[in-house]
Design a protein around this motif. Structure first.
Motif, PDB file in Angstrom:
ATOM      1  N   MET A   1       0.850  -1.192   0.000  1.00 53.14           N
ATOM      2  CA  MET A   1       0.000   0.000   0.000  1.00 53.14           C
ATOM      3  C   MET A   1       0.888   1.245   0.000  1.00 53.14           C
ATOM      4  SD  MET A   1      -2.910   1.161   2.802  1.00 53.14           S
ATOM      5  CE  MET A   1      -3.911  -0.308   2.529  1.00 53.14           C
ATOM      6  N   GLN A   2       0.547   2.176  -0.867  1.00 53.55           N
ATOM      7  CA  GLN A   2       1.260   3.461  -0.927  1.00 53.55           C
ATOM      8  C   GLN A   2       0.300   4.570  -0.527  1.00 53.55           C
ATOM      9  OE1 GLN A   2       2.023   5.875  -4.623  1.00 53.55           O
ATOM     10  NE2 GLN A   2       4.104   5.089  -4.328  1.00 53.55           N
ATOM     11  N   ILE A   3       0.717   5.400   0.422  1.00 56.15           N
ATOM     12  CA  ILE A   3      -0.121   6.486   0.920  1.00 56.15           C
ATOM     13  C   ILE A   3       0.626   7.797   0.695  1.00 56.15           C
ATOM     14  CG2 ILE A   3      -1.319   7.452   2.907  1.00 56.15           C
ATOM     15  CD1 ILE A   3      -1.300   4.615   4.114  1.00 56.15           C
ATOM     16  N   THR A   4      -0.034   8.729   0.021  1.00 54.12           N
ATOM     17  CA  THR A   4       0.548  10.047  -0.252  1.00 54.12           C
ATOM     18  C   THR A   4      -0.289  11.117   0.423  1.00 54.12           C
ATOM     19  OG1 THR A   4       1.374   9.303  -2.406  1.00 54.12           O
ATOM     20  CG2 THR A   4       1.197  11.686  -2.058  1.00 54.12           C
ATOM     21  N   SER A   5       0.361  11.990   1.161  1.00 54.37           N
ATOM     22  CA  SER A   5      -0.354  13.135   1.721  1.00 54.37           C
ATOM     23  C   SER A   5      -0.651  14.131   0.608  1.00 54.37           C
ATOM     24  CB  SER A   5       0.483  13.819   2.806  1.00 54.37           C
ATOM     25  OG  SER A   5      -0.092  15.063   3.160  1.00 54.37           O
ATOM     26  N   VAL A   6      -1.904  14.611   0.553  1.00 56.00           N
ATOM     27  CA  VAL A   6      -2.242  15.661  -0.409  1.00 56.00           C
ATOM     28  C   VAL A   6      -2.660  16.936   0.325  1.00 56.00           C
ATOM     29  CG1 VAL A   6      -2.821  14.021  -2.211  1.00 56.00           C
ATOM     30  CG2 VAL A   6      -4.631  14.848  -0.708  1.00 56.00           C
ATOM     31  N   GLY A   7      -2.349  16.993   1.626  1.00 56.95           N
ATOM     32  CA  GLY A   7      -2.589  18.207   2.390  1.00 56.95           C
ATOM     33  C   GLY A   7      -3.757  18.098   3.342  1.00 56.95           C
ATOM     34  N   HIS A   8      -3.571  18.663   4.551  1.00 53.26           N
ATOM     35  CA  HIS A   8      -4.595  18.708   5.586  1.00 53.26           C
ATOM     36  C   HIS A   8      -5.061  17.280   5.893  1.00 53.26           C
ATOM     37  CE1 HIS A   8      -7.150  21.097   8.140  1.00 53.26           C
ATOM     38  NE2 HIS A   8      -8.248  20.530   7.678  1.00 53.26           N
ATOM     39  N   ALA A   9      -6.356  16.974   5.712  1.00 55.30           N
ATOM     40  CA  ALA A   9      -6.848  15.614   5.952  1.00 55.30           C
ATOM     41  C   ALA A   9      -6.811  14.770   4.689  1.00 55.30           C
ATOM     42  CB  ALA A   9      -8.277  15.665   6.492  1.00 55.30           C
ATOM     43  N   GLY A  10      -6.245  15.285   3.614  1.00 55.95           N
ATOM     44  CA  GLY A  10      -6.296  14.608   2.325  1.00 55.95           C
ATOM     45  C   GLY A  10      -5.189  13.592   2.147  1.00 55.95           C
ATOM     46  N   PHE A  11      -5.545  12.418   1.610  1.00 62.55           N
ATOM     47  CA  PHE A  11      -4.576  11.371   1.308  1.00 62.55           C
ATOM     48  C   PHE A  11      -4.986  10.664   0.019  1.00 62.55           C
ATOM     49  CE2 PHE A  11      -3.972  12.039   5.794  1.00 62.55           C
ATOM     50  CZ  PHE A  11      -2.587  11.988   5.938  1.00 62.55           C
ATOM     51  N   HIS A  12      -3.981  10.152  -0.670  1.00 61.21           N
ATOM     52  CA  HIS A  12      -4.169   9.343  -1.873  1.00 61.21           C
ATOM     53  C   HIS A  12      -3.602   7.973  -1.555  1.00 61.21           C
ATOM     54  CE1 HIS A  12      -3.073   7.813  -5.931  1.00 61.21           C
ATOM     55  NE2 HIS A  12      -4.126   8.503  -6.338  1.00 61.21           N
ATOM     56  N   ILE A  13      -4.458   6.945  -1.610  1.00 59.66           N
ATOM     57  CA  ILE A  13      -4.070   5.591  -1.234  1.00 59.66           C
ATOM     58  C   ILE A  13      -4.042   4.727  -2.487  1.00 59.66           C
ATOM     59  CG2 ILE A  13      -4.647   3.591   0.182  1.00 59.66           C
ATOM     60  CD1 ILE A  13      -6.163   5.497   2.063  1.00 59.66           C
ATOM     61  N   ARG A  14      -2.875   4.147  -2.770  1.00 56.42           N
ATOM     62  CA  ARG A  14      -2.716   3.316  -3.965  1.00 56.42           C
ATOM     63  C   ARG A  14      -2.615   1.846  -3.552  1.00 56.42           C
ATOM     64  NH1 ARG A  14      -1.459   4.462  -9.052  1.00 56.42           N
ATOM     65  NH2 ARG A  14      -0.907   6.613  -8.484  1.00 56.42           N
ATOM     66  N   THR A  15      -3.460   1.012  -4.156  1.00 49.50           N
ATOM     67  CA  THR A  15      -3.470  -0.426  -3.889  1.00 49.50           C
ATOM     68  C   THR A  15      -3.603  -1.168  -5.214  1.00 49.50           C
ATOM     69  OG1 THR A  15      -5.867  -0.751  -3.733  1.00 49.50           O
ATOM     70  CG2 THR A  15      -4.750   0.101  -1.764  1.00 49.50           C
ATOM     71  N   ALA A  16      -3.468  -2.480  -5.150  1.00 50.60           N
ATOM     72  CA  ALA A  16      -3.639  -3.271  -6.371  1.00 50.60           C
ATOM     73  C   ALA A  16      -5.044  -3.143  -6.935  1.00 50.60           C
ATOM     74  CB  ALA A  16      -3.318  -4.738  -6.077  1.00 50.60           C
TER      75      ALA A  16
END
Length: 525
Positions: A1-16
């Motif tokens: 799992m890859q998790i990227t912060s996009v600011g404040h409460a925002g996140f981008h979660i990458r999965t299969a």
């Protein structure tokens, strides 16, 4: 799992199984008062918005950025929808063009596949998800929520600024949590806007600041995740008249501590697995193993935070100017009649809430004063000799004219969170009053009034520091064996900072909400 912060409460979660974009917020919120901190405008939003799944936790403007969702986010993404009693979130997303919804059930684990997304993930890959939906009037009542995502190697709990009362459902459904994203900083106007002496305001601010961090640490202990990411705050205030709200001057009474402050607080209490993430920071998480990468050295922010804020203010000044141009003019017809048309039907529908408020409330709107007479269910002009009201607000008329023009159903999460007003009160916080201002539609007020009218079980008891007390907090049913802190004869529930006198059971924070308690050295009965 890859998790990227996009600011404040925002996140981008990458999965299969595909990507999940959570709570993207870029544009200023609350009448241009709040901006994301650190700056996230330089991220590749075209790429981030091409997601398979979208999760918007709730409708507060630092989580639901309608303009950004409209411009950048794939409308074919499947929305992971919280289980709310009022359908406002779904309706607002449908207005923006989203049309695929996966309706979750509160605190129930579901399985989604790549085939259910927008097509970017492996159609056979599976994700387990759960959305914990909070439904009390203090949460909206349009709601607040937290998202748990597991690819069956890694489990992430994105709690953002939700305040769930039962962590057992997480562990029962998912077992070990690997990474926990949570709020720790302020998101309120108290005590800054209140008409009280500066020293008193500073003392209240210190208490509010520490209680917020205490609550966050309590959640960290209960969730027990391997890694913890402070998130969902603080915002940054770029308007000159609000710059004093930023925690960049060493003010211990500031209620907006930043990520560095909370990470140090964690270390002081023996937790050394806190992670700093700035917009663009990415973690690769494989169970308990983690690799963190930043897009730039975060020290460039915190070496001189005030200078960073100043540069950000200069760069985004045109955005703030454009935002203020959208406000309604300050001048116009008297506000009494439009406010009467808005408030009186709500008053007539909400006997329990109006009785809970229990007194007239004054609105000073420039040169005009309007009285919300809750006992009489009337909106009226002041009466001769009426004097100072127990609760009152001084609000610039252009803000009121704007929310009236826009048919805004929630003044708390527009005007009040902007901090662009002043308030006074005699006595304690009145939860019913702020609930009223959140529920300015028939559907919302009917739900809130019904919620308050329900009888909540308080028969179970727990022991806390030599006192036997009811297990569930009279405010929002938090488990006081986990959130209750006793100092002397005062109990504090760290979920929202409410307090009770244990000898009498009297709530010290708000009218009503009595607590059942007795000292264990005393005989029962």
């Amino acid at each position: 799992m890859q998790i990227t912060s996009v600011g404040h409460a925002g996140f981008h979660i990458r999965t299969a199984a595909g990507t999940i974009l959570c709570d993207p917020w870029v544009n200023p919120a609350y009448f241009g008062s709040w901006f994301p901190f650190p700056d996230n405008t330089q991220l590749d939003w075209e790429e981030l918005g091409n997601c398979d799944f979208l999760y918007v936790s709730h409708l507060h403007r630092d989580h639901f950025d309608a303009a950004h969702l409209l411009e950048y986010v794939n409308k074919d993404a499947t929305v992971l929808l919280p289980d709310y009693p009022v359908l406002d979130l779904r309706r607002e997303l449908e207005k923006l063009g989203f049309h695929k919804f996966f309706e979750t059930e509160d605190s129930v684990k579901h399985t989604v596949t790549g085939a259910m997304g927008a097509g970017g993930g492996d159609p056979t890959a599976e994700l387990d998800i759960m959305i914990v939906a909070l439904r009390a009037p203090a949460d909206g009542p349009i709601g607040d929520s937290g998202l748990i995502v597991s690819d069956r190697e890694t489990t992430c709990f994105n709690m953002n600024d939700a305040r769930p009362v039962d962590m057992d459902v997480l562990h029962d459904a998912f077992g070990k949590i690997d990474i926990h994203l949570l709020q720790y900083s302020g998101a309120i106007w108290y005590p800054m806007v209140y008409d009280i002496p500066a020293r008193t305001k500073s003392n209240f601010g210190k208490q509010k600041r520490q209680r917020g961090m205490d609550r966050a640490r309590s959640y960290i202990e209960q969730v027990g995740a391997t890694w913890v990411v402070p998130a969902a705050g603080p915002p940054v205030f770029l308007d000159d008249e609000l710059r004093y709200l930023n925690d960049d001057r060493g003010d211990e009474g500031n209620i907006f501590p930043d990520q560095m402050v909370f990470l140090e607080q964690m270390r002081e209490h023996g937790h050394d697995r806190g992670l700093l993430m700035v917009p663009g920071s990415t973690v690769e998480v494989h169970g308990a193993e983690l690799e963190l990468n930043h897009p730039y050295d975060p020290e460039t922010i915190w070496n001189d935070k005030a200078a960073y804020v100043e540069k950000m203010a200069q760069r985004l000044a045109p955005v703030l100017v454009a935002e203020k141009k959208t406000w309604a003019p300050a001048e116009g017809e008297p506000l009494l009649e439009p406010l009467r048309g808005l408030f009186e039907p709500i008053m007539r529908q909400s006997d329990l809430i109006c009785d809970g408020i229990g007194y007239p409330v004054g609105l000073v709107l420039g040169g005009e004063t309007v009285v919300l007479d809750f006992p009489a269910r009337q909106v009226r002009a002041p009466r001769a000799g009426e004097g100072r009201y127990r609760y009152g607000f001084r609000i610039a008329p252009e803000l009121v004219r704007t929310v009236l023009r826009d048919q805004e159903p929630d003044w708390v999460n527009t005007i009040f969170l902007s901090t662009r007003f002043q308030a006074w009160r005699i006595g304690g916080y009145n939860e019913y009053l702020y609930t009223f201002f959140k529920c300015l539609t028939g559907e919302r007020i009917a739900y809130a009034d019904g919620w308050f009218s329900e009888a909540h079980d308080d028969s179970a008891s727990v022991e806390v520091a030599g006192w036997e007390i009811q297990r569930r907090c009279p405010h929002l049913k938090a488990d006081l064996s986990k959130f209750g802190v006793v100092e002397g004869n005062t109990l504090t529930c760290n979920l929202h900072g409410w307090q009770w006198d244990l000898e009498s059971g009297r709530c010290k924070t708000s009218k009503g909400h009595e607590l059942r308690s007795r000292k264990l050295t005393e005989p029962a009965g």
